[in-house]
Scaffold this active site. Structure first.
Site, mmCIF file in Angstrom:
data_model
loop_
_atom_site.group_PDB
_atom_site.id
_atom_site.type_symbol
_atom_site.label_atom_id
_atom_site.label_comp_id
_atom_site.label_asym_id
_atom_site.label_seq_id
_atom_site.Cartn_x
_atom_site.Cartn_y
_atom_site.Cartn_z
ATOM 1 N N THR A 261 2.647 9.352 5.564
ATOM 2 C CA THR A 261 2.664 10.758 4.995
ATOM 3 C C THR A 261 1.893 9.826 3.484
ATOM 4 O O THR A 261 2.082 10.777 2.536
ATOM 5 C CB THR A 261 4.195 10.743 4.798
ATOM 6 O OG1 THR A 261 4.733 9.977 5.327
ATOM 7 C CG2 THR A 261 4.212 10.969 6.380
ATOM 8 N N GLY A 262 1.158 8.601 3.656
ATOM 9 C CA GLY A 262 0.835 8.667 1.818
ATOM 10 C C GLY A 262 0.056 8.068 1.764
ATOM 11 O O GLY A 262 -0.930 9.373 2.326
ATOM 12 N N MET A 263 -0.979 8.148 1.068
ATOM 13 C CA MET A 263 -1.563 8.316 -0.052
ATOM 14 C C MET A 263 -3.276 7.968 0.759
ATOM 15 O O MET A 263 -3.640 8.194 0.455
ATOM 16 C CB MET A 263 -1.954 7.740 -1.070
ATOM 17 C CG MET A 263 -1.488 8.456 -2.425
ATOM 18 S SD MET A 263 -2.060 9.082 -4.097
ATOM 19 C CE MET A 263 -3.103 10.350 -3.381
ATOM 20 N N VAL A 264 -2.746 6.876 0.966
ATOM 21 C CA VAL A 264 -3.773 6.293 1.884
ATOM 22 C C VAL A 264 -3.826 7.041 3.509
ATOM 23 O O VAL A 264 -5.002 7.166 3.761
ATOM 24 C CB VAL A 264 -3.610 4.491 2.266
ATOM 25 C CG1 VAL A 264 -4.396 3.694 3.632
ATOM 26 C CG2 VAL A 264 -3.307 3.608 0.296
ATOM 27 N N ARG B 244 -2.881 -10.656 3.683
ATOM 28 C CA ARG B 244 -4.197 -11.068 3.510
ATOM 29 C C ARG B 244 -4.714 -12.956 3.318
ATOM 30 O O ARG B 244 -5.161 -13.238 3.527
ATOM 31 C CB ARG B 244 -4.325 -11.084 2.103
ATOM 32 C CG ARG B 244 -4.619 -9.127 2.180
ATOM 33 C CD ARG B 244 -4.848 -8.507 0.791
ATOM 34 N NE ARG B 244 -5.498 -6.992 1.071
ATOM 35 C CZ ARG B 244 -4.596 -6.104 0.313
ATOM 36 N NH1 ARG B 244 -4.323 -6.817 -0.915
ATOM 37 N NH2 ARG B 244 -3.897 -4.857 0.497
ATOM 38 N N CYS C 293 -7.986 -2.890 -2.651
ATOM 39 C CA CYS C 293 -8.950 -2.630 -2.551
ATOM 40 C C CYS C 293 -9.950 -2.799 -3.950
ATOM 41 O O CYS C 293 -10.806 -2.375 -3.826
ATOM 42 C CB CYS C 293 -8.427 -0.723 -3.291
ATOM 43 S SG CYS C 293 -7.112 -0.737 -4.436
ATOM 44 N N GLY D 49 -3.910 4.691 -6.800
ATOM 45 C CA GLY D 49 -3.533 2.681 -6.573
ATOM 46 C C GLY D 49 -2.766 1.834 -6.568
ATOM 47 O O GLY D 49 -1.935 1.538 -5.803
ATOM 48 N N LYS E 135 -5.086 -11.505 -6.756
ATOM 49 C CA LYS E 135 -5.283 -10.765 -5.503
ATOM 50 C C LYS E 135 -7.370 -11.050 -5.748
ATOM 51 O O LYS E 135 -8.009 -11.383 -5.206
ATOM 52 C CB LYS E 135 -5.279 -9.797 -4.605
ATOM 53 C CG LYS E 135 -4.126 -9.222 -4.613
ATOM 54 C CD LYS E 135 -3.271 -7.855 -4.741
ATOM 55 C CE LYS E 135 -2.016 -7.475 -4.523
ATOM 56 N NZ LYS E 135 -1.555 -6.207 -4.620
ATOM 57 N N ARG F 120 -4.357 -0.414 -15.618
ATOM 58 C CA ARG F 120 -3.979 1.157 -14.996
ATOM 59 C C ARG F 120 -4.409 2.312 -16.268
ATOM 60 O O ARG F 120 -4.404 2.067 -17.399
ATOM 61 C CB ARG F 120 -2.614 1.302 -14.598
ATOM 62 C CG ARG F 120 -2.556 2.113 -13.625
ATOM 63 C CD ARG F 120 -3.048 2.411 -12.535
ATOM 64 N NE ARG F 120 -2.253 0.609 -11.438
ATOM 65 C CZ ARG F 120 -2.789 0.926 -10.500
ATOM 66 N NH1 ARG F 120 -3.531 1.129 -10.119
ATOM 67 N NH2 ARG F 120 -2.401 0.367 -10.238
ATOM 68 N N HIS G 164 -11.371 3.095 -8.474
ATOM 69 C CA HIS G 164 -11.380 1.845 -9.317
ATOM 70 C C HIS G 164 -12.936 1.711 -10.172
ATOM 71 O O HIS G 164 -13.747 1.553 -9.407
ATOM 72 C CB HIS G 164 -11.219 1.152 -8.712
ATOM 73 C CG HIS G 164 -9.874 0.971 -8.146
ATOM 74 N ND1 HIS G 164 -8.856 2.423 -8.431
ATOM 75 C CD2 HIS G 164 -9.532 0.294 -7.487
ATOM 76 C CE1 HIS G 164 -7.773 1.956 -8.109
ATOM 77 N NE2 HIS G 164 -7.465 0.928 -7.141
#
Ligand SMILES: NC(=O)c1ccc[n+]([C@@H]2O[C@H](COP(=O)([O-])OP(=O)(O)OC[C@H]3O[C@@H](n4cnc5c(N)ncnc54)[C@H](OP(=O)(O)O)[C@@H]3O)[C@@H](O)[C@H]2O)c1
EC number: 1.2.1.11
Length: 329
Positions: A9-12, A97, A126, A157, A205, A227, A234
């Site tokens: 249900t999220g953006m990604v 990661r 990303c 993002g 990161k 941001r 991006h």
């Protein structure tokens, strides 16, 4: 393949559904998974309605592949439970990661590291993915020494809450804040949380993930992550110092010949990459390629990509496709 999409249900998650459908991913059964808040709601995939289920039910269903985009805490707790029942997890969060026992994969660069033993595979950040897509072929040719990067990152993002904050501010409506300050008409030098060394987690990161992906710690990266009030895509201003000299046209040629990278670079026609035009595309766009005149063997460039596509969903789906093609699941 029986596929579970955690964070559907999220953006990604939303873009993930789109990318899976567009690439005609071989799905025999699709399990859409989200938090308890969403269980029972419906989402459609290729015109068929699916009911959202919870994480425990999804583990019990023993999917072949689970793609996680539901935050680090959910991944830390649940990815091992999926792996235990034989499901291969591809995780979009930062949870695994930098774990030395987990692979961090950009398929064009290091998918050949993957084996059937890899039950939790990490998708890079990303802003890292678009950076290494451009740097990897140049590093191979000229050997990077030091990279200085400043990012201009979109609100998508951060997730749905941040997109809503920007929309509310533009509409002049009060609402929940994803950031500590207004984002409309602003620039926040603050992506993710601050660390003890004064850098943000996003900056660290960017500094560390490329070294792991390229399996090389001989170069260093210093980053400032900002941001900005763009809805998606991006952008990155990148200064790269190499050990060896280059010709600018050779750099353009190498990038043009790299799968997944497109050069847009012609000052005469005002041609350069922009996030608004990267929207909904899978490529990483590179432009403003010019020699840094203050230092030998150094180039400046501008790298743009859709953070929800190659920066998240497309990269994860490409990993899944590689696993299938090479019979690793
Ligand atoms: N946005 C990007 O550009 C981007 C890029 C790369 C990686 N990522 C990573 O992808 C992940 C998702 O990001 P996003 O931008 O899509 O965030 P988002 O829009 O806030 O969506 C979060 C998703 O996670 C689910 N979720 C939250 N808590 C959960 C829980 N306890 N159990 C199960 N599901 C839970 C949510 O379900 P509900 O709807 O039920 O709350 C929703 O589906 C994050 O780890 C993020 O770091 C994001």
């Amino acid at each position: 393949m029986k596929v579970a999409l955690v964070g559907a249900t999220g953006m990604v998650g939303e873009v993930m559904l789109k990318v899976l459908a567009e690439r005609n991913f071989p799905i025999t059964e699709l399990l859409l998974v989200a938090s308890e808040r969403s269980v029972g709601k419906k989402l459609s995939y290729k015109g068929v309605e699916h009911t959202i289920i919870g994480l425990a039910d999804a583990v019990a269903a023993k999917a072949d592949i689970a793609i996680f985009s539901a935050g680090g805490d959910t991944s830390l707790e649940w990815a091992p439970k999926f792996a235990e029942v034989g499901t291969t997890v591809i995780d979009n969060s930062s949870a695994w990661r930098m774990d030395p026992t987990k692979k961090l994969v950009v398929p064009e660069i290091n998918a050949t590291e993957l084996t059937s033993e890899d039950k939790i595979i990490a998708n890079p950040n990303c802003s890292t993915i678009q950076l290494v897509m451009a740097l990897a072929p140049l590093h191979k040719k000229y050997q990077m020494k030091r990279v200085v990067i400043s990012t201009y990152q979109s609100v998508s993002g951060t997730g749905v809450k941040a997109v809503k904050q920007l929309e509310n501010e533009i509409a002049g409506v009060k609402g929940e804040m994803a950031y500590p300050y207004p984002i409309s008409r602003n620039a926040l030098p603050h992506c993710d949380v601050f660390m003890e060394n004064g850098y943000t987690k996003e900056e660290m990161k960017l500094a560390r993930e490329p070294q792991k992906i390229l399996d090389d710690r001989s170069f260093s990266i210093s980053a400032t992550a900002v941001r900005i009030p763009t809805a998606g895509g991006h952008s990155e201003s990148v200064n790269v110092e190499f050990h060896n000299d280059f010709a600018l046209n050779e750099i353009r040629g190498i990038l043009n010949d790299t799968d997944g990278v497109t050069v847009q670079d012609n000052p005469d026609t005002n041609t350069y990459p922009m996030p608004i035009y990267a929207h909904n595309k899978d490529e990483v766009f590179v432009g403003r390629i010019r020699r840094d005149e203050t230092q030998p063997n150094t180039v400046n460039m501008w790298i743009v990509s859709d953070n929800l596509r190659k920066g998240a969903a497309t990269n994860a789906v490409q990993i899944a496709e590689y696993l299938i093609k090479n019979q690793l699941v």
